[in-house]
Structures are given as structure tokens and as C-alpha cells.
Design a protein around this motif. Structure first.
Motif, short mmCIF file in Angstrom:
data_model
loop_
_atom_site.label_atom_id
_atom_site.label_comp_id
_atom_site.label_asym_id
_atom_site.label_seq_id
_atom_site.Cartn_x
_atom_site.Cartn_y
_atom_site.Cartn_z
N LEU A 5 0.83 -1.20 0.00
CA LEU A 5 0.00 0.00 0.00
C LEU A 5 0.86 1.25 0.00
CD1 LEU A 5 -2.82 -0.97 2.51
CD2 LEU A 5 -2.97 -0.77 0.04
N TYR A 6 1.93 1.22 0.76
CA TYR A 6 2.83 2.37 0.82
C TYR A 6 3.47 2.60 -0.56
CZ TYR A 6 6.63 5.41 2.20
OH TYR A 6 7.51 6.45 2.29
N VAL A 25 -3.50 21.01 -1.30
CA VAL A 25 -4.42 19.88 -1.29
C VAL A 25 -4.19 19.07 -2.56
CG1 VAL A 25 -6.84 19.19 -1.26
CG2 VAL A 25 -6.09 21.19 0.03
N ASN A 26 -3.99 17.74 -2.35
CA ASN A 26 -3.81 16.81 -3.46
C ASN A 26 -4.95 15.81 -3.38
OD1 ASN A 26 -2.99 15.00 -5.36
ND2 ASN A 26 -0.87 14.87 -4.62
N PHE A 27 -5.93 15.94 -4.29
CA PHE A 27 -7.12 15.11 -4.22
C PHE A 27 -6.82 13.66 -4.56
CE2 PHE A 27 -8.98 19.34 -4.73
CZ PHE A 27 -9.81 19.32 -3.62
N GLY A 28 -5.87 13.37 -5.34
CA GLY A 28 -5.51 11.97 -5.65
C GLY A 28 -4.97 11.26 -4.43
N LEU A 29 -4.16 11.96 -3.69
CA LEU A 29 -3.60 11.38 -2.46
C LEU A 29 -4.70 11.18 -1.42
CD1 LEU A 29 -1.05 10.48 -0.98
CD2 LEU A 29 -0.79 12.83 -0.20
N ILE A 30 -5.63 12.12 -1.33
CA ILE A 30 -6.74 11.99 -0.37
C ILE A 30 -7.60 10.80 -0.76
CG2 ILE A 30 -8.86 13.09 0.43
CD1 ILE A 30 -7.42 15.76 0.25
N VAL A 36 -7.46 3.20 0.96
CA VAL A 36 -6.64 2.28 1.77
C VAL A 36 -7.23 2.19 3.18
CG1 VAL A 36 -4.38 1.98 2.82
CG2 VAL A 36 -4.57 2.60 0.40
N PHE A 37 -7.66 3.32 3.75
CA PHE A 37 -8.23 3.31 5.10
C PHE A 37 -9.50 2.47 5.15
CE2 PHE A 37 -11.32 5.10 8.08
CZ PHE A 37 -10.65 4.88 9.29
N LEU A 38 -10.39 2.65 4.17
CA LEU A 38 -11.65 1.89 4.16
C LEU A 38 -11.39 0.39 3.94
CD1 LEU A 38 -13.98 4.33 2.25
CD2 LEU A 38 -14.01 3.78 4.68
#
Length: 183
Positions: A5-6, A25-30, A36-38
Motif C-alpha cells: 500500500l505504501y 491539497v492533493n485530491f488523488g492522495l486523499i 486504503v483506510f476503508l
């Protein structure tokens, strides 16, 4: 899996050009962070969460059982302590009773021994008095006999004749008896 994942996150950040400032703000990273969190949350909830909850509940039940056992043992110890105190109290009372009985028996035995000794002394004293009286009576009889013999001897010398000793004895004995009767 976390390493993969990293690596995926690093690859996604490199393709877009990456942020130049920490406040940009980077929307792709968010998006990928939330994805990954979900996914990690779903895996943990499906596989790890039930085991964690069951282990926690089992530990809670174990602690509850141990607390109940400790309370039960505490109550038993309190009861045993009270029983020990009661037995000690009874033992002290029994010992005091036994000592009192022993003292009473000892005193009774001592008084019986003293009474027996007094009785023996009284009996010995009475026997000594009887022996003295018997000896006195025998001495008086012997003294009379001797007095009669001396009186006869003295009378015989006075008269210069020898009298019949048996008849003379009766005469002197009757005279002494009459003298004793007058006293």
C-alpha cells in the motif's frame, strides 16, 4: 500488505507530480488514503474485530469470575476467622473452668488431708492418754503392793514375830482400800 500500500501511495504521488507545500491539497492522495483506510477498516472489522471483542469479553468474564472467587474466599476467610476466634474463646473459657475445678479439687484434697492428719493426731493422743492411764494404774498397783510389803516388813520388825504373809496382805489391802474410799 502495508508495504504494498505504501508503495502504491508513493507511485501515485510520483505520477501526479506531488505537492510542493504541506498546505497544498492533493485530491488523488486523499482519494487513495481513504481507499486504503476503508479497505484496512473492512479487513480489520471482518477478521480482527470479532477476535479482539471475543478476547476482551473472555478476559472480562475471567476477571468477573476471579472477583467472585475472591469475594467467596474472602467471605470464607472471614467465617474461618470468626470460627477461630469463637474456638479460642471457648478454649480460654474451658481452660479457666478446668483451672477452677483443679483448684477446687486441690483445696478439697488439702482439707481432707488436713482433716485426716487431725484425726490421726487425735487418735494418737487418745491412745497415748490411755497408755499413760494404764501405766499409772499399773504403777499404782505396783506401789500398793510394794507399800503392803513394806508395811508388813515394818510391822513384823515391830512385833518381832513373823506374821502369815497371805492373811497380813489381805488385812493391809483392806485397810488401804478403806483409806482410799475415805478420800
Amino acid at each position: 500488505m502495508p508495504n504494498a500500500l505504501y508503495a502504491l501511495l508513493v507511485l501515485a504521488a510520483d505520477t501526479e507530480g506531488g505537492p510542493t507545500s504541506p498546505f497544498e491539497v492533493n485530491f488523488g492522495l486523499i482519494f487513495w488514503a481513504w481507499a486504503v483506510f476503508l479497505m484496512l477498516f473492512w479487513v480489520l472489522r471482518k477478521y480482527a474485530w470479532p477476535q479482539i471483542v471475543s478476547a476482551t469479553e473472555e478476559r472480562e468474564r475471567t476477571i468477573r469470575r476471579q472477583l467472585e472467587e475472591a469475594e467467596r474466599l474472602h467471605a470464607e476467610a472471614r467465617t474461618a476467622h470468626q470460627e477461630a476466634e469463637r474456638l479460642a474463646s471457648e478454649a480460654r473459657a474451658s481452660a479457666q473452668t478446668m483451672l477452677a475445678e483443679a483448684r477446687a479439687v486441690s483445696e478439697k484434697e488439702r482439707s481432707l488431708a488436713i482433716e485426716k492428719l487431725r484425726q490421726e493426731q487425735d487418735a494418737l493422743l487418745e491412745r497415748a492418754r490411755r497408755d499413760i492411764a494404764d501405766e499409772r494404774d499399773r504403777a499404782a498397783v505396783m506401789l500398793r503392793t510394794e507399800a503392803v510389803d513394806l508395811a508388813l516388813a515394818a510391822a513384823g520388825r515391830l512385833i518381832e514375830a513373823r506374821l502369815d504373809s497371805e492373811a497380813d496382805r489381805k488385812l493391809v489391802t483392806s485397810y488401804l482400800s478403806s483409806v482410799e474410799a475415805v478420800r
